[in-house]
Design an enzyme around this catalytic site. Sequence first.
Site, mmCIF file in Angstrom:
data_model
loop_
_atom_site.group_PDB
_atom_site.id
_atom_site.type_symbol
_atom_site.label_atom_id
_atom_site.label_comp_id
_atom_site.label_asym_id
_atom_site.label_seq_id
_atom_site.Cartn_x
_atom_site.Cartn_y
_atom_site.Cartn_z
ATOM 1 N N GLY A 1 -5.275 -3.171 2.586
ATOM 2 C CA GLY A 1 -4.933 -2.482 1.349
ATOM 3 C C GLY A 1 -6.104 -2.094 0.465
ATOM 4 N N ASP B 1 0.856 -0.124 1.244
ATOM 5 C CA ASP B 1 1.837 0.346 2.217
ATOM 6 C C ASP B 1 3.247 -0.131 1.922
ATOM 7 O OD1 ASP B 1 1.124 -2.426 2.965
ATOM 8 O OD2 ASP B 1 2.467 -2.062 4.655
ATOM 9 N N PHE C 1 7.613 -1.655 -6.709
ATOM 10 C CA PHE C 1 6.881 -1.666 -5.454
ATOM 11 C C PHE C 1 6.161 -0.341 -5.258
ATOM 12 C CE2 PHE C 1 5.962 -1.664 -0.987
ATOM 13 C CZ PHE C 1 5.555 -2.968 -0.784
ATOM 14 N N VAL C 2 4.852 -0.393 -5.176
ATOM 15 C CA VAL C 2 4.066 0.836 -5.130
ATOM 16 C C VAL C 2 3.368 1.035 -3.781
ATOM 17 C CG1 VAL C 2 3.680 1.045 -7.614
ATOM 18 C CG2 VAL C 2 2.146 -0.387 -6.250
ATOM 19 N N ARG D 1 -0.248 4.419 3.216
ATOM 20 C CA ARG D 1 -1.536 3.933 2.714
ATOM 21 C C ARG D 1 -2.446 5.099 2.320
ATOM 22 N NH1 ARG D 1 -2.095 -1.570 3.765
ATOM 23 N NH2 ARG D 1 -1.029 -2.360 5.593
ATOM 24 N N LYS E 1 0.106 -6.629 -11.437
ATOM 25 C CA LYS E 1 1.511 -6.807 -11.826
ATOM 26 C C LYS E 1 1.633 -8.163 -12.507
ATOM 27 C CE LYS E 1 4.017 -4.707 -7.961
ATOM 28 N NZ LYS E 1 4.886 -5.072 -6.816
ATOM 29 N N GLU F 1 -9.307 -6.324 -4.362
ATOM 30 C CA GLU F 1 -7.919 -6.248 -3.905
ATOM 31 C C GLU F 1 -7.284 -4.923 -4.325
ATOM 32 O OE1 GLU F 1 -5.651 -7.067 -2.111
ATOM 33 O OE2 GLU F 1 -5.170 -9.185 -2.016
ATOM 34 N N ASP F 2 -6.235 -4.538 -3.621
ATOM 35 C CA ASP F 2 -5.469 -3.364 -4.032
ATOM 36 C C ASP F 2 -4.583 -3.698 -5.233
ATOM 37 O OD1 ASP F 2 -3.916 -5.086 -2.495
ATOM 38 O OD2 ASP F 2 -3.201 -3.561 -1.093
ATOM 39 N N ASP G 1 -0.317 -9.574 -7.291
ATOM 40 C CA ASP G 1 1.126 -9.728 -7.501
ATOM 41 C C ASP G 1 1.377 -11.167 -7.984
ATOM 42 O OD1 ASP G 1 3.810 -8.912 -7.310
ATOM 43 O OD2 ASP G 1 3.994 -9.576 -5.252
HETATM 44 P P1 IMP Z 1 -0.092 -11.947 -3.996
HETATM 45 O O1 IMP Z 1 -0.701 -13.093 -3.257
HETATM 46 O O2 IMP Z 1 1.380 -12.146 -4.231
HETATM 47 O O3 IMP Z 1 -0.823 -11.608 -5.269
HETATM 48 O O4 IMP Z 1 -0.135 -10.766 -2.974
HETATM 49 C C1 IMP Z 1 -0.813 -9.601 -3.183
HETATM 50 C C2 IMP Z 1 -0.630 -8.733 -1.954
HETATM 51 O O5 IMP Z 1 0.747 -8.402 -1.771
HETATM 52 C C3 IMP Z 1 -1.366 -7.429 -2.119
HETATM 53 O O6 IMP Z 1 -2.667 -7.513 -1.613
HETATM 54 C C4 IMP Z 1 -0.511 -6.484 -1.323
HETATM 55 O O7 IMP Z 1 -0.896 -6.509 0.030
HETATM 56 C C5 IMP Z 1 0.884 -7.037 -1.424
HETATM 57 N N1 IMP Z 1 1.658 -6.335 -2.472
HETATM 58 C C6 IMP Z 1 2.094 -6.853 -3.635
HETATM 59 N N2 IMP Z 1 2.761 -5.943 -4.359
HETATM 60 C C7 IMP Z 1 2.727 -4.794 -3.639
HETATM 61 C C8 IMP Z 1 3.235 -3.460 -3.872
HETATM 62 O O8 IMP Z 1 3.856 -3.125 -4.898
HETATM 63 N N3 IMP Z 1 2.993 -2.558 -2.899
HETATM 64 C C9 IMP Z 1 2.307 -2.850 -1.755
HETATM 65 N N4 IMP Z 1 1.807 -4.081 -1.508
HETATM 66 C C10 IMP Z 1 2.020 -5.040 -2.438
HETATM 67 MG MG MG Z 2 -3.324 -6.822 0.229
#
Ligand code: IMP
Ligand code: MG
Length: 178
Positions: free
Chosen positions: A42, A157, A150-151, A163, A129, A97-98, A101
């Site tokens: 990502g 993706d 969800f983006v 992507r 987020k 990171e992209d 979350d």
């Molecule tokens: P975290 O450990 O929950 O913060 O996970 C983050 C990862 O979840 C990101 O690097 C993304 O790969 C994926 N992710 C979380 N939200 C989204 C979204 O809205 N679209 C696409 N991927 C997401």
């Molecule tokens: Mg990711």
Amino acid sequence: MSDTIRVMITEEEVEEKIRSLGEQISRDYEGKSVMLIGILKGASFFMCELAKRITVPVFIDFMSVSSYGNSSKSSGVVRINMDINEPVEGKDIIIVEDIVDTGRTLNYLMELMRGRGANSIKIATLLDKPDRRVVDLIPDYAGFSIPNEFVVGWGMDYAQKYRNLPYVGVVEMEAKDK
Ligand code: IMP
Ligand code: MG
């Protein structure tokens, strides 16, 4: 069947934001070099554009991780599918990171890099987020704070699709369920 995607952040807005993040990082790391560690897949699009906007010496590396099991119930344990090549000991690193979350992935990676003896560890993310956070984590450099939607696009993706979209978009729910 094609999904409907609503534009949330335009290509121009993203590019402008990355430019200003690059300027900020260049100021913060003046007189030093910085190692960017991008989280595949990502972060790859954001990472390359960000690296181009940083004026201090930049080193880049990538790693690929996945969280165990159902992410909403995950223990926060992350599996490393591909590790970085370069040692981080004594280096000033930024994990790229992209999107942040729950924050579990980055929380784990920060602990990992701390254990490996990085001199400093910061986080750069294109999107944040904050409503979804389950761990105490605030990115040092965040492009846009977005609501809990969800983006896709800019590396992100939906089932490995989209992507390559040059904007950040939302897959409309009606279409997503088909
Ligand atoms: P975290 O450990 O929950 O913060 O996970 C983050 C990862 O979840 C990101 O690097 C993304 O790969 C994926 N992710 C979380 N939200 C989204 C979204 O809205 N679209 C696409 N991927 C997401
Ligand atoms: Mg990711």
